[in-house]
Design a protein around this motif. Structure first.
Motif, PDB file in Angstrom:
ATOM      1  N   VAL A  27       0.843  -1.203   0.000  1.00 49.37           N
ATOM      2  CA  VAL A  27       0.000   0.000   0.000  1.00 49.37           C
ATOM      3  C   VAL A  27       0.872   1.244   0.000  1.00 49.37           C
ATOM      4  CG1 VAL A  27      -1.647   1.352   1.350  1.00 49.37           C
ATOM      5  CG2 VAL A  27      -1.995  -1.102   1.075  1.00 49.37           C
ATOM      6  N   LYS A  28       1.856   1.301   0.878  1.00 46.66           N
ATOM      7  CA  LYS A  28       2.738   2.478   0.961  1.00 46.66           C
ATOM      8  C   LYS A  28       3.449   2.724  -0.366  1.00 46.66           C
ATOM      9  CE  LYS A  28       6.716   4.306   3.491  1.00 46.66           C
ATOM     10  NZ  LYS A  28       7.212   4.973   2.314  1.00 46.66           N
ATOM     11  N   ASN A  29       3.941   1.666  -0.986  1.00 42.05           N
ATOM     12  CA  ASN A  29       4.663   1.816  -2.254  1.00 42.05           C
ATOM     13  C   ASN A  29       3.745   2.319  -3.373  1.00 42.05           C
ATOM     14  OD1 ASN A  29       7.169   1.051  -1.256  1.00 42.05           O
ATOM     15  ND2 ASN A  29       6.768  -1.111  -1.607  1.00 42.05           N
ATOM     16  N   ILE A  30       2.512   1.839  -3.407  1.00 41.32           N
ATOM     17  CA  ILE A  30       1.564   2.295  -4.432  1.00 41.32           C
ATOM     18  C   ILE A  30       1.244   3.773  -4.222  1.00 41.32           C
ATOM     19  CG2 ILE A  30      -0.805   2.035  -5.320  1.00 41.32           C
ATOM     20  CD1 ILE A  30       1.123  -0.259  -6.128  1.00 41.32           C
ATOM     21  N   LEU A  31       0.949   4.151  -2.975  1.00 42.44           N
ATOM     22  CA  LEU A  31       0.608   5.544  -2.693  1.00 42.44           C
ATOM     23  C   LEU A  31       1.796   6.475  -2.947  1.00 42.44           C
ATOM     24  CD1 LEU A  31      -1.501   5.115   0.580  1.00 42.44           C
ATOM     25  CD2 LEU A  31      -2.322   5.311  -1.776  1.00 42.44           C
ATOM     26  N   ASP A  32       2.997   6.047  -2.571  1.00 45.69           N
ATOM     27  CA  ASP A  32       4.203   6.852  -2.820  1.00 45.69           C
ATOM     28  C   ASP A  32       4.464   7.023  -4.303  1.00 45.69           C
ATOM     29  OD1 ASP A  32       4.653   7.170  -0.100  1.00 45.69           O
ATOM     30  OD2 ASP A  32       6.274   5.693  -0.005  1.00 45.69           O
ATOM     31  N   ARG A  33       4.202   5.987  -5.076  1.00 47.15           N
ATOM     32  CA  ARG A  33       4.439   6.043  -6.520  1.00 47.15           C
ATOM     33  C   ARG A  33       3.474   6.996  -7.208  1.00 47.15           C
ATOM     34  NH1 ARG A  33       2.648   0.928  -9.476  1.00 47.15           N
ATOM     35  NH2 ARG A  33       0.680   2.037  -9.217  1.00 47.15           N
ATOM     36  N   ASP A  34       2.191   6.865  -6.920  1.00 49.75           N
ATOM     37  CA  ASP A  34       1.176   7.632  -7.650  1.00 49.75           C
ATOM     38  C   ASP A  34       0.944   9.028  -7.080  1.00 49.75           C
ATOM     39  OD1 ASP A  34       0.883   5.384  -9.241  1.00 49.75           O
ATOM     40  OD2 ASP A  34      -0.961   4.723  -8.264  1.00 49.75           O
ATOM     41  N   LYS A  44      -6.120  13.800  -1.434  1.00 44.32           N
ATOM     42  CA  LYS A  44      -6.590  13.554  -0.071  1.00 44.32           C
ATOM     43  C   LYS A  44      -7.352  12.236  -0.003  1.00 44.32           C
ATOM     44  CE  LYS A  44      -6.745  18.374   0.973  1.00 44.32           C
ATOM     45  NZ  LYS A  44      -7.484  19.578   1.016  1.00 44.32           N
ATOM     46  N   ILE A  45      -7.278  11.601   1.148  1.00 42.10           N
ATOM     47  CA  ILE A  45      -7.957  10.331   1.411  1.00 42.10           C
ATOM     48  C   ILE A  45      -7.618   9.306   0.317  1.00 42.10           C
ATOM     49  CG2 ILE A  45     -10.121   9.205   2.062  1.00 42.10           C
ATOM     50  CD1 ILE A  45     -11.275  11.978   2.603  1.00 42.10           C
ATOM     51  N   LEU A  46      -6.329   9.069   0.136  1.00 38.74           N
ATOM     52  CA  LEU A  46      -5.878   8.147  -0.906  1.00 38.74           C
ATOM     53  C   LEU A  46      -5.856   6.711  -0.405  1.00 38.74           C
ATOM     54  CD1 LEU A  46      -2.970  10.245  -2.425  1.00 38.74           C
ATOM     55  CD2 LEU A  46      -5.337  10.038  -3.226  1.00 38.74           C
ATOM     56  N   GLN A  47      -6.180   5.802  -1.305  1.00 39.73           N
ATOM     57  CA  GLN A  47      -6.217   4.377  -1.000  1.00 39.73           C
ATOM     58  C   GLN A  47      -5.623   3.599  -2.165  1.00 39.73           C
ATOM     59  OE1 GLN A  47     -10.409   3.739  -0.376  1.00 39.73           O
ATOM     60  NE2 GLN A  47     -10.445   4.976   1.486  1.00 39.73           N
ATOM     61  N   ALA A  48      -4.957   2.511  -1.845  1.00 37.84           N
ATOM     62  CA  ALA A  48      -4.396   1.644  -2.882  1.00 37.84           C
ATOM     63  C   ALA A  48      -5.443   0.609  -3.287  1.00 37.84           C
ATOM     64  CB  ALA A  48      -3.133   0.961  -2.374  1.00 37.84           C
ATOM     65  N   HIS A  49      -5.570   0.401  -4.573  1.00 42.30           N
ATOM     66  CA  HIS A  49      -6.555  -0.543  -5.111  1.00 42.30           C
ATOM     67  C   HIS A  49      -5.848  -1.552  -5.998  1.00 42.30           C
ATOM     68  CE1 HIS A  49     -10.238  -2.062  -6.892  1.00 42.30           C
ATOM     69  NE2 HIS A  49      -9.715  -1.865  -8.087  1.00 42.30           N
ATOM     70  N   THR A  69      -3.609   4.026  -7.293  1.00 41.56           N
ATOM     71  CA  THR A  69      -4.079   4.884  -6.213  1.00 41.56           C
ATOM     72  C   THR A  69      -5.397   5.524  -6.612  1.00 41.56           C
ATOM     73  OG1 THR A  69      -1.839   5.352  -5.463  1.00 41.56           O
ATOM     74  CG2 THR A  69      -3.533   6.909  -4.813  1.00 41.56           C
ATOM     75  N   LEU A  70      -6.365   5.438  -5.706  1.00 40.62           N
ATOM     76  CA  LEU A  70      -7.669   6.061  -5.900  1.00 40.62           C
ATOM     77  C   LEU A  70      -8.020   6.867  -4.653  1.00 40.62           C
ATOM     78  CD1 LEU A  70      -9.643   2.993  -7.298  1.00 40.62           C
ATOM     79  CD2 LEU A  70      -8.695   4.895  -8.620  1.00 40.62           C
ATOM     80  N   CYS A  71      -8.783   7.931  -4.825  1.00 43.90           N
ATOM     81  CA  CYS A  71      -9.288   8.657  -3.666  1.00 43.90           C
ATOM     82  C   CYS A  71     -10.390   7.803  -3.042  1.00 43.90           C
ATOM     83  CB  CYS A  71      -9.811  10.037  -4.055  1.00 43.90           C
ATOM     84  SG  CYS A  71     -11.287  10.025  -5.102  1.00 43.90           S
ATOM     85  N   GLY A  72     -10.737   8.106  -1.821  1.00 48.08           N
ATOM     86  CA  GLY A  72     -11.758   7.338  -1.131  1.00 48.08           C
ATOM     87  C   GLY A  72     -13.063   7.268  -1.900  1.00 48.08           C
TER      88      GLY A  72
END
Length: 96
Positions: A27-34, A44-49, A69-72
């Motif tokens: 999850v951290k790697n996906i969010l850091d990448r995108d 804001k309110i990002l989530q890995a899918h 990465t998608l927003c909530g």
């Protein structure tokens, strides 16, 4: 809230992919990448899918090419409307 939720067993949350160390790192790697929602650009309110659902293909659970990465809002709507498999080609293409 736990009643009927498959992630709860006997009133306790069961250990899922995202609760394990490797899942948290994914999850951290996906969010850091995108760094932003790939649908709307929201930061804001990002989530890995998972693009390819882990329930169907668990072997791709930790593959960074299988994450977006998608927003909530967009993440909830994707699942609520059960668009995962319908949008699979578009989501996969967006990773390229």
């Amino acid at each position: 809230l736990a009643q009927g939720n498959p992630n709860y067993v006997n009133g306790r949350i069961k250990q899922t992919f995202r609760h394990r160390r490797a899942g948290k790192e994914w999850v951290k790697n996906i969010l850091d990448r995108d760094r932003a929602c790939r649908c709307c650009g929201n930061t804001k309110i990002l989530q890995a899918h998972h693009v390819i659902p882990v329930a169907l293909f668990p072997q791709y659970a930790l593959d960074l090419n299988n994450g977006i990465t998608l927003c909530g809002h967009h993440h909830t709507e994707l699942h609520r409307l059960q668009l995962d498999l319908q949008l699979l080609p578009i989501l996969y293409e967006s990773l390229s």
